[in-house]
Design a protein around this motif. Structure first.
Motif, PDB file in Angstrom:
ATOM      1  N   ILE A 286       0.842  -1.206   0.000  1.00  0.00           N
ATOM      2  CA  ILE A 286       0.000   0.000   0.000  1.00  0.00           C
ATOM      3  C   ILE A 286       0.868   1.243   0.000  1.00  0.00           C
ATOM      4  N   GLN A 287       1.901   1.244   0.840  1.00  0.00           N
ATOM      5  CA  GLN A 287       2.775   2.413   0.926  1.00  0.00           C
ATOM      6  C   GLN A 287       3.448   2.709  -0.414  1.00  0.00           C
ATOM      7  N   VAL A 288       3.961   1.675  -1.075  1.00  0.00           N
ATOM      8  CA  VAL A 288       4.620   1.881  -2.370  1.00  0.00           C
ATOM      9  C   VAL A 288       3.596   2.306  -3.421  1.00  0.00           C
ATOM     10  N   ARG A 289       2.372   1.755  -3.367  1.00  0.00           N
ATOM     11  CA  ARG A 289       1.323   2.185  -4.304  1.00  0.00           C
ATOM     12  C   ARG A 289       1.060   3.677  -4.154  1.00  0.00           C
ATOM     13  N   GLU A 290       0.934   4.125  -2.920  1.00  0.00           N
ATOM     14  CA  GLU A 290       0.649   5.543  -2.676  1.00  0.00           C
ATOM     15  C   GLU A 290       1.845   6.418  -3.022  1.00  0.00           C
ATOM     16  N   ASP A 291       3.039   6.023  -2.583  1.00  0.00           N
ATOM     17  CA  ASP A 291       4.241   6.835  -2.827  1.00  0.00           C
ATOM     18  C   ASP A 291       4.595   6.922  -4.306  1.00  0.00           C
ATOM     19  N   SER A 292       4.377   5.844  -5.038  1.00  0.00           N
ATOM     20  CA  SER A 292       4.724   5.836  -6.466  1.00  0.00           C
ATOM     21  C   SER A 292       3.654   6.496  -7.335  1.00  0.00           C
ATOM     22  N   LYS A 293       2.470   6.691  -6.747  1.00  0.00           N
ATOM     23  CA  LYS A 293       1.341   7.273  -7.483  1.00  0.00           C
ATOM     24  C   LYS A 293       0.991   6.418  -8.717  1.00  0.00           C
ATOM     25  N   ILE A 294       1.092   5.104  -8.549  1.00  0.00           N
ATOM     26  CA  ILE A 294       0.902   4.174  -9.655  1.00  0.00           C
ATOM     27  C   ILE A 294      -0.484   4.297 -10.297  1.00  0.00           C
ATOM     28  N   ASP A 295      -1.512   4.558  -9.493  1.00  0.00           N
ATOM     29  CA  ASP A 295      -2.868   4.657 -10.050  1.00  0.00           C
ATOM     30  C   ASP A 295      -2.993   5.869 -10.972  1.00  0.00           C
ATOM     31  N   LYS A 296      -2.380   6.965 -10.598  1.00  0.00           N
ATOM     32  CA  LYS A 296      -2.393   8.175 -11.433  1.00  0.00           C
ATOM     33  C   LYS A 296      -1.540   7.975 -12.691  1.00  0.00           C
ATOM     34  N   LEU A 297      -0.384   7.349 -12.518  1.00  0.00           N
ATOM     35  CA  LEU A 297       0.491   7.089 -13.667  1.00  0.00           C
ATOM     36  C   LEU A 297      -0.196   6.195 -14.694  1.00  0.00           C
ATOM     37  N   GLU A 298      -0.946   5.216 -14.200  1.00  0.00           N
ATOM     38  CA  GLU A 298      -1.648   4.302 -15.111  1.00  0.00           C
ATOM     39  C   GLU A 298      -2.605   5.076 -16.015  1.00  0.00           C
ATOM     40  N   GLU A 299      -3.217   6.108 -15.488  1.00  0.00           N
ATOM     41  CA  GLU A 299      -4.153   6.909 -16.290  1.00  0.00           C
ATOM     42  C   GLU A 299      -3.438   7.803 -17.293  1.00  0.00           C
ATOM     43  N   GLU A 300      -2.224   8.217 -16.976  1.00  0.00           N
ATOM     44  CA  GLU A 300      -1.511   9.208 -17.788  1.00  0.00           C
ATOM     45  C   GLU A 300      -0.607   8.614 -18.872  1.00  0.00           C
ATOM     46  N   PHE A 301      -0.159   7.374 -18.699  1.00  0.00           N
ATOM     47  CA  PHE A 301       0.832   6.795 -19.602  1.00  0.00           C
ATOM     48  C   PHE A 301       0.311   5.520 -20.242  1.00  0.00           C
ATOM     49  N   SER A 302       0.711   5.311 -21.496  1.00  0.00           N
ATOM     50  CA  SER A 302       0.256   4.113 -22.203  1.00  0.00           C
ATOM     51  C   SER A 302       1.081   2.883 -21.841  1.00  0.00           C
ATOM     52  N   ILE A 303       2.343   3.088 -21.473  1.00  0.00           N
ATOM     53  CA  ILE A 303       3.231   2.003 -21.062  1.00  0.00           C
ATOM     54  C   ILE A 303       3.939   2.438 -19.788  1.00  0.00           C
ATOM     55  N   ILE A 304       4.005   1.524 -18.837  1.00  0.00           N
ATOM     56  CA  ILE A 304       4.748   1.780 -17.605  1.00  0.00           C
ATOM     57  C   ILE A 304       5.757   0.655 -17.445  1.00  0.00           C
ATOM     58  N   GLU A 305       7.018   1.036 -17.402  1.00  0.00           N
ATOM     59  CA  GLU A 305       8.079   0.068 -17.168  1.00  0.00           C
ATOM     60  C   GLU A 305       8.284  -0.043 -15.663  1.00  0.00           C
ATOM     61  N   PHE A 306       8.194  -1.258 -15.170  1.00  0.00           N
ATOM     62  CA  PHE A 306       8.349  -1.521 -13.745  1.00  0.00           C
ATOM     63  C   PHE A 306       9.684  -2.228 -13.568  1.00  0.00           C
ATOM     64  N   ILE A 307      10.636  -1.546 -12.949  1.00  0.00           N
ATOM     65  CA  ILE A 307      12.000  -2.029 -12.863  1.00  0.00           C
ATOM     66  C   ILE A 307      12.218  -2.768 -11.537  1.00  0.00           C
ATOM     67  N   ILE A 308      12.554  -4.066 -11.629  1.00  0.00           N
ATOM     68  CA  ILE A 308      12.870  -4.887 -10.468  1.00  0.00           C
ATOM     69  C   ILE A 308      14.379  -4.757 -10.221  1.00  0.00           C
ATOM     70  N   PRO A 309      14.794  -4.312  -9.029  1.00  0.00           N
ATOM     71  CA  PRO A 309      16.221  -4.067  -8.787  1.00  0.00           C
ATOM     72  C   PRO A 309      17.034  -5.335  -8.559  1.00  0.00           C
ATOM     73  N   THR A 310      18.337  -5.178  -8.564  1.00  0.00           N
ATOM     74  CA  THR A 310      19.251  -6.271  -8.265  1.00  0.00           C
ATOM     75  C   THR A 310      19.241  -6.570  -6.768  1.00  0.00           C
ATOM     76  N   ASN A 311      19.863  -7.668  -6.418  1.00  0.00           N
ATOM     77  CA  ASN A 311      20.078  -8.057  -5.015  1.00  0.00           C
ATOM     78  C   ASN A 311      18.800  -8.258  -4.220  1.00  0.00           C
ATOM     79  N   LEU A 312      17.769  -8.766  -4.843  1.00  0.00           N
ATOM     80  CA  LEU A 312      16.547  -9.108  -4.108  1.00  0.00           C
ATOM     81  C   LEU A 312      16.500 -10.608  -3.876  1.00  0.00           C
ATOM     82  N   TYR A 313      15.980 -10.992  -2.711  1.00  0.00           N
ATOM     83  CA  TYR A 313      15.757 -12.398  -2.410  1.00  0.00           C
ATOM     84  C   TYR A 313      14.297 -12.784  -2.548  1.00  0.00           C
ATOM     85  N   SER A 314      13.400 -11.804  -2.364  1.00  0.00           N
ATOM     86  CA  SER A 314      11.982 -12.159  -2.374  1.00  0.00           C
ATOM     87  C   SER A 314      11.106 -10.922  -2.555  1.00  0.00           C
ATOM     88  N   ILE A 315      10.029 -11.128  -3.297  1.00  0.00           N
ATOM     89  CA  ILE A 315       8.920 -10.182  -3.347  1.00  0.00           C
ATOM     90  C   ILE A 315       7.675 -11.039  -3.116  1.00  0.00           C
TER      91      ILE A 315
END
Length: 109
Positions: free
Chosen positions: A25-54
């Motif tokens: 929820i925090q990342v959804r709100e901080d990233s403003k993903i819902d607003k971006l979805e309305e404004e852009f036709s393509i959204i690139e979601f970048i998964i960073p290095t050095n992750l063990y789990s999502i």
């Protein structure tokens, strides 16, 4: 038009996981993903290095509004995932999308 959401920008310093509904929820709100979805036709979601789990619960809360609005196909058409590391995010992401759509279906009956 394209835009990027870099998950790295929302990582707690030195954290190796993204987990939990509250964090999603925090990342959804901080990233403003819902607003971006309305404004852009393509959204690139970048998964960073050095992750063990999502965890699916993180993805579920992060993407709940856009998946509900766009449906599975529309979501995957609009959101392009770029993995900068080796973590296989696809299984927890697919599980989250399935859960979101299953909840929607159950509520619609």
């Amino acid at each position: 038009m394209r835009n990027q959401i870099r998950l790295e920008d929302y990582r707690t310093p030195k954290a190796k996981i993204f987990t939990g509904r509250d964090r999603g929820i925090q990342v959804r709100e901080d990233s403003k993903i819902d607003k971006l979805e309305e404004e852009f036709s393509i959204i690139e979601f970048i998964i960073p290095t050095n992750l063990y789990s999502i965890n699916p619960s993180f993805f579920e809360e992060l993407f709940v509004n856009v998946v509900t609005k766009l449906g599975e196909r529309g979501f995957y058409d609009k959101f392009k995932f770029i993995n900068e590391g080796n973590y296989n995010y696809q299984k927890p992401l697919d599980e989250a999308v399935t859960r979101i759509l299953r909840k929607k279906t159950a509520l619609d009956i």
